[in-house]
Write an enzyme that holds these catalytic residues in place. Structure first.
Site, PDB file in Angstrom:
ATOM      1  N   LEU A  31       0.816  -1.215   0.000  1.00  0.00           N
ATOM      2  CA  LEU A  31       0.000   0.000   0.000  1.00  0.00           C
ATOM      3  C   LEU A  31       0.852   1.268   0.000  1.00  0.00           C
ATOM      4  O   LEU A  31       1.863   1.343   0.689  1.00  0.00           O
ATOM      5  CB  LEU A  31      -0.913  -0.008   1.236  1.00  0.00           C
ATOM      6  CG  LEU A  31      -1.822  -1.232   1.354  1.00  0.00           C
ATOM      7  CD1 LEU A  31      -2.696  -1.119   2.597  1.00  0.00           C
ATOM      8  CD2 LEU A  31      -2.679  -1.429   0.117  1.00  0.00           C
ATOM      9  N   GLY A  34      -1.581   6.430  -2.537  1.00  0.00           N
ATOM     10  CA  GLY A  34      -2.693   6.327  -3.497  1.00  0.00           C
ATOM     11  C   GLY A  34      -3.775   5.408  -2.939  1.00  0.00           C
ATOM     12  O   GLY A  34      -4.960   5.762  -2.889  1.00  0.00           O
ATOM     13  N   HIS A  35      -3.377   4.209  -2.482  1.00  0.00           N
ATOM     14  CA  HIS A  35      -4.358   3.296  -1.881  1.00  0.00           C
ATOM     15  C   HIS A  35      -5.009   3.939  -0.657  1.00  0.00           C
ATOM     16  O   HIS A  35      -6.210   3.819  -0.426  1.00  0.00           O
ATOM     17  CB  HIS A  35      -3.683   2.011  -1.381  1.00  0.00           C
ATOM     18  CG  HIS A  35      -3.052   1.177  -2.435  1.00  0.00           C
ATOM     19  ND1 HIS A  35      -1.696   1.010  -2.535  1.00  0.00           N
ATOM     20  CD2 HIS A  35      -3.605   0.442  -3.431  1.00  0.00           C
ATOM     21  CE1 HIS A  35      -1.427   0.205  -3.555  1.00  0.00           C
ATOM     22  NE2 HIS A  35      -2.565  -0.146  -4.117  1.00  0.00           N
ATOM     23  N   ASP A 148      -5.767   4.112 -12.888  1.00  0.00           N
ATOM     24  CA  ASP A 148      -6.262   2.983 -13.687  1.00  0.00           C
ATOM     25  C   ASP A 148      -7.635   3.355 -14.247  1.00  0.00           C
ATOM     26  O   ASP A 148      -8.637   2.685 -13.985  1.00  0.00           O
ATOM     27  CB  ASP A 148      -6.344   1.729 -12.818  1.00  0.00           C
ATOM     28  CG  ASP A 148      -4.976   1.320 -12.314  1.00  0.00           C
ATOM     29  OD1 ASP A 148      -4.092   1.078 -13.140  1.00  0.00           O
ATOM     30  OD2 ASP A 148      -4.784   1.277 -11.082  1.00  0.00           O
ATOM     31  N   SER A 183       2.522   4.364  -7.454  1.00  0.00           N
ATOM     32  CA  SER A 183       2.260   3.009  -7.921  1.00  0.00           C
ATOM     33  C   SER A 183       3.160   2.064  -7.145  1.00  0.00           C
ATOM     34  O   SER A 183       4.293   2.433  -6.798  1.00  0.00           O
ATOM     35  CB  SER A 183       2.604   2.923  -9.415  1.00  0.00           C
ATOM     36  OG  SER A 183       2.794   1.582  -9.800  1.00  0.00           O
TER      37      SER A 183
HETATM   38  O1  PAF Z   1      -6.137  -2.042  -9.321  1.00  0.00           O
HETATM   39  C1  PAF Z   1      -5.751  -3.069  -8.734  1.00  0.00           C
HETATM   40  O2  PAF Z   1      -4.909  -3.030  -7.836  1.00  0.00           O
HETATM   41  C2  PAF Z   1      -6.335  -4.412  -9.142  1.00  0.00           C
HETATM   42  O3  PAF Z   1      -6.602  -4.453 -10.502  1.00  0.00           O
HETATM   43  C3  PAF Z   1      -7.587  -4.802  -8.316  1.00  0.00           C
HETATM   44  C4  PAF Z   1      -8.700  -3.806  -8.541  1.00  0.00           C
HETATM   45  C5  PAF Z   1      -7.227  -4.854  -6.840  1.00  0.00           C
HETATM   46  C6  PAF Z   1      -8.096  -6.171  -8.747  1.00  0.00           C
HETATM   47  O4  PAF Z   1      -7.151  -7.178  -8.503  1.00  0.00           O
END
Ligand code: PAF
Length: 274
Positions: A31, A34-35, A148, A183
């Protein structure tokens, strides 16, 4: 914070009062901020936040990319604890995919371009795992990052077709001060390479500044050349933000999309350009 690894414990933990909303943040771990901005958004919007950590093998077209994907579980759990997350789900592949009910619905070509063209089967794998997660977790909200963006459009179609009660929420890309999009793959770049990689964002901004008075194909190829100065680009393309068509009408909302490699680390980014 509860951490569960199997479906029985997941179902027990999900016995959330029915009037409470569940927010879901799917991740592959390692993580970064961003997450955590998705996690924060879920905490603000929902009563109960579930984060999954699962490196989904079905979405990797390149086995090396899968085996090199960074794992940082201890750190991930410690940071999620600080955010006071309600539930972390870390499933095992076999048990998770035993729950799969294959679905089929039109993707209107969204999966055939950009990442879909360069990473065969990638979106099919993403949809497979999210279809299982959505069925098991039944969130009201699911949170995805703008980095994404193509994934966001495709997941939106999954929700519209199969999970009408789930609202897919797009959260802005988090960037380092240099502009490089955050990322998990950045950790495979040296500090110097990370500095160089910030030219990806510079190129996207160059495209944005020149969009209104340039010919699309010419602008795309100038940007591609700029990327070639410091990396090994796969594509630089301007597309319609809603349907990803490359038939550009400058009055419609458009985005520039890029994928490029720096010492074999594949980075993607995109920017709204009008
Ligand atoms: O964006 C991501 O990290 C992945 O594509 C996800 C949404 C967790 C699905 O595995």
């Amino acid at each position: 914070m509860q951490v569960v690894n199997n479906l029985q414990d997941l179902n027990k933990a999900l016995h959330v009062e029915t009037n409470k909303s569940i927010g879901f943040v799917p991740t592959m771990g390692d993580l970064h901020d961003g997450h955590l901005s998705l996690v924060q958004r879920s905490k603000e919007k929902s009563d109960f936040t579930v984060v999954s950590i699962f490196i989904n093998p079905t979405q990797f077209d390149n086995p090396n990319d899968f085996s090199n994907y960074p794992v940082n579980l201890e750190y991930d759990l410690s940071v999620l604890k600080k955010y006071n997350i309600d539930l972390v789900f870390i499933p095992k592949f076999k048990e998770l995919f035993q729950q799969e009910n294959k679905v089929n619905f039109p993707l209107n070509g969204l999966d055939q371009v950009l990442e879909g063209r360069h990473r065969k089967g990638h979106f099919n794998g993403v949809l497979r795992v999210l279809n299982i997660f959505f069925k098991l977790i039944k969130p009201q909200y699911a949170f995805f990052g703008e980095k994404d963006y193509q994934q966001f459009l495709i997941v939106n179609l999954l929700a519209k077709n199969q999970f009408k009660n789930i609202e897919i929420i797009l959260c802005p890309t988090r960037r380092l001060q240099t502009g490089l999009a955050m990322s998990s793959r950045n950790s495979r770049l040296s500090p110097d390479q990370q500095k160089i990689a910030s030219k990806i964002y510079e190129t996207l901004n160059f495209c944005k500044m020149n969009f209104s008075f340039s010919k699309i194909k010419e602008l795309e190829s100038v940007c591609l050349e700029k990327l070639k100065d410091f990396s090994d680009p796969e594509y630089f393309e301007i597309r319609n933000s809603i349907n990803l068509s490359n038939k550009i009408n400058k009055e419609d909302k458009c985005r520039a999309f890029v994928a490029t490699k720096l010492s074999n680390v594949r980075l993607i980014d995109n920017l709204a350009i009008n």
